[in-house]
Design an enzyme around this catalytic site. Structure first.
Site, PDB file in Angstrom:
ATOM      1  N   CYS A  74       0.851  -1.184   0.000  1.00  0.00           N
ATOM      2  CA  CYS A  74       0.000   0.000   0.000  1.00  0.00           C
ATOM      3  C   CYS A  74       0.892   1.241   0.000  1.00  0.00           C
ATOM      4  O   CYS A  74       1.683   1.446   0.929  1.00  0.00           O
ATOM      5  CB  CYS A  74      -0.863  -0.034   1.261  1.00  0.00           C
ATOM      6  SG  CYS A  74      -1.958   1.386   1.460  1.00  0.00           S
ATOM      7  N   CYS A 182      -1.122   3.425  -6.641  1.00  0.00           N
ATOM      8  CA  CYS A 182      -2.000   2.852  -5.615  1.00  0.00           C
ATOM      9  C   CYS A 182      -2.252   1.420  -6.042  1.00  0.00           C
ATOM     10  O   CYS A 182      -2.555   1.162  -7.215  1.00  0.00           O
ATOM     11  CB  CYS A 182      -3.306   3.646  -5.556  1.00  0.00           C
ATOM     12  SG  CYS A 182      -4.593   2.831  -4.572  1.00  0.00           S
TER      13      CYS A 182
HETATM   14  N1  DGL Z   1      -4.093   0.595  -1.831  1.00  0.00           N
HETATM   15  C1  DGL Z   1      -3.732   1.822  -1.248  1.00  0.00           C
HETATM   16  C2  DGL Z   1      -2.452   2.386  -1.883  1.00  0.00           C
HETATM   17  O1  DGL Z   1      -1.689   1.687  -2.517  1.00  0.00           O
HETATM   18  C3  DGL Z   1      -4.741   2.933  -1.105  1.00  0.00           C
HETATM   19  C4  DGL Z   1      -6.218   2.733  -1.010  1.00  0.00           C
HETATM   20  C5  DGL Z   1      -6.903   3.526   0.114  1.00  0.00           C
HETATM   21  O2  DGL Z   1      -7.216   4.709  -0.021  1.00  0.00           O
HETATM   22  O3  DGL Z   1      -7.106   2.903   1.140  1.00  0.00           O
HETATM   23  O4  DGL Z   1      -2.191   3.550  -1.725  1.00  0.00           O
END
Ligand code: DGL
Length: 255
Positions: A74, A182
Site C-alpha cells: 500500500c 496505488c
Molecule cells: N491501496 C492503497 C495504496 O496503494 C490505497 C487505497 C486507500 O485509499 O485505502 O495507496
C-alpha cells in the site's frame, strides 16, 4: 527466524492482492499471509495518525503469526509510517512508492500523470520523490478515490462503470505515461491500456517483488518448498472476495 516462516503482506483493503499475485509469480515457494484492512478502507482520506495506528495493529498480528518479513502492499500506508514500522519491528519491512522513476527513465521531457490517493500525493515522501524529477519532466498528480471503491465493492466485471470512471480521471491533453501509484489501480491495468493504446501504464508491483526477493536473499531467508497463501481481513465477509480477486488476476493475465 526460519526460511519457511511466512511473509506478511498487507493493504488498506484488497488492492494489495495485486502485489501478492506478483510476489507469488516471482517468489512461488514462499508462504504468504495476506491481511486486507477493508473495515477501515479507504486509508487515502485518513490522517497519518489513524493510518499508523491501523498499520501497527496489523504488524502486531503478523508478529504473532511469526512472519519473517512484511510487505506494505500500500503506497498510502508506506508514506504514512514505513520508517516508524521499521524502527518498531525486528523483521525486514518492504514498502511501496509510485514508480515515477521508471516513467522518467523512458526518455527526456516526459509528460507523466500520477494516479494515487490524496494522502500519498500530499505526503512528504512523494513530494521529495517528485522534487528529483520535476525540473526535467512534466508531472501531473491526480487523486482517484473512486477506483479504490470499485475494487472494494466487487465491481471488476462492471466494464461500463470501470471505463467511465477511468475516463473521468484521464486528462484531455496528450501525455506519455500513467503511473499507478496505488495498488488498487493495478486491477485496471488492461482496461486502461485498451483505452490508451499509445500510453505506458506503469505500476510498482514487479519492482517491489524483485526487491523483496533481494532482501530475502541477502538475509538468507529464501524458502525452497512452500507456496501457501492465507487470506485474512478485518471484515470476515471479504475473505471470499479476496480469493475471487486473486483468481481474477490469473485470468486477466492469460487474456
Ligand atoms: N491501496 C492503497 C495504496 O496503494 C490505497 C487505497 C486507500 O485509499 O485505502 O495507496
Amino acid at each position: 527466524m526460519n526460511c519457511s516462516d511466512p511473509i506478511g503482506v498487507f493493504d488498506s483493503g484488497l488492492g494489495g492482492i495485486s502485489v501478492l499475485h506478483t510476489l507469488k509469480q516471482i517468489l512461488p515457494d514462499e508462504n504468504y499471509i495476506f491481511f486486507g484492512d477493508s473495515k477501515y478502507n479507504p486509508y487515502g482520506i485518513k490522517t497519518k495518525e489513524e493510518i499508523t495506528a491501523r498499520c501497527i495493529e496489523i504488524c502486531d498480528f503478523f508478529m504473532i503469526k511469526k512472519v519473517k518479513a512484511i510487505v506494505i502492499a500500500c503506497n498510502t500506508a508506506t508514506s504514512a509510517c514505513v520508517n516508524l514500522l521499521r524502527e518498531k519491528y525486528d523483521v525486514p519491512i518492504i514498502g511501496m512508492e509510485p514508480a515515477l522513476k521508471v516513467a522518467c527513465e523512458k526518455g527526456k521531457h516526459q509528460k507523466i500523470v500520477v494516479w494515487a490517493t490524496n494522502f500519498t500525493l500530499k505526503e512528504k515522501k512523494f513530494v521529495d520523490l517528485m522534487s528529483h524529477f520535476e525540473n526535467d519532466h512534466e508531472i501531473e498528480k491526480i487523486p482517484c478515490p473512486k477506483l479504490v471503491r470499485l475494487v472494494e465493492d466487487d465491481q471488476l466485471e462492471n466494464k461500463h462503470l470501470i471505463e467511465s470512471t477511468l475516463q473521468s480521471y484521464i486528462p484531455n491533453h496528450s501525455f506519455d505515461s500513467i503511473v499507478l501509484g496505488c495498488t488498487h489501480f493495478v486491477f485496471f491495468k488492461s482496461y486502461l491500456q485498451n483505452l490508451l493504446k499509445d500510453v505506458s501504464i506503469i505500476d510498482g508491483n514487479e519492482g517491489t517483488a524483485r526487491h523483496v526477493k533481494e532482501i530475502l536473499m541477502t538475509n538468507d531467508l529464501l524458502n525452497k518448498n512452500g507456496g501457501t497463501i492465507e487470506f485474512h481481513n478485518s471484515l470476515d465477509s471479504e475473505i471470499s472476495l479476496s480469493k475471487k480477486l486473486y483468481s481474477f488476476l490469473d485470468t486477466y493475465e492469460r487474456t
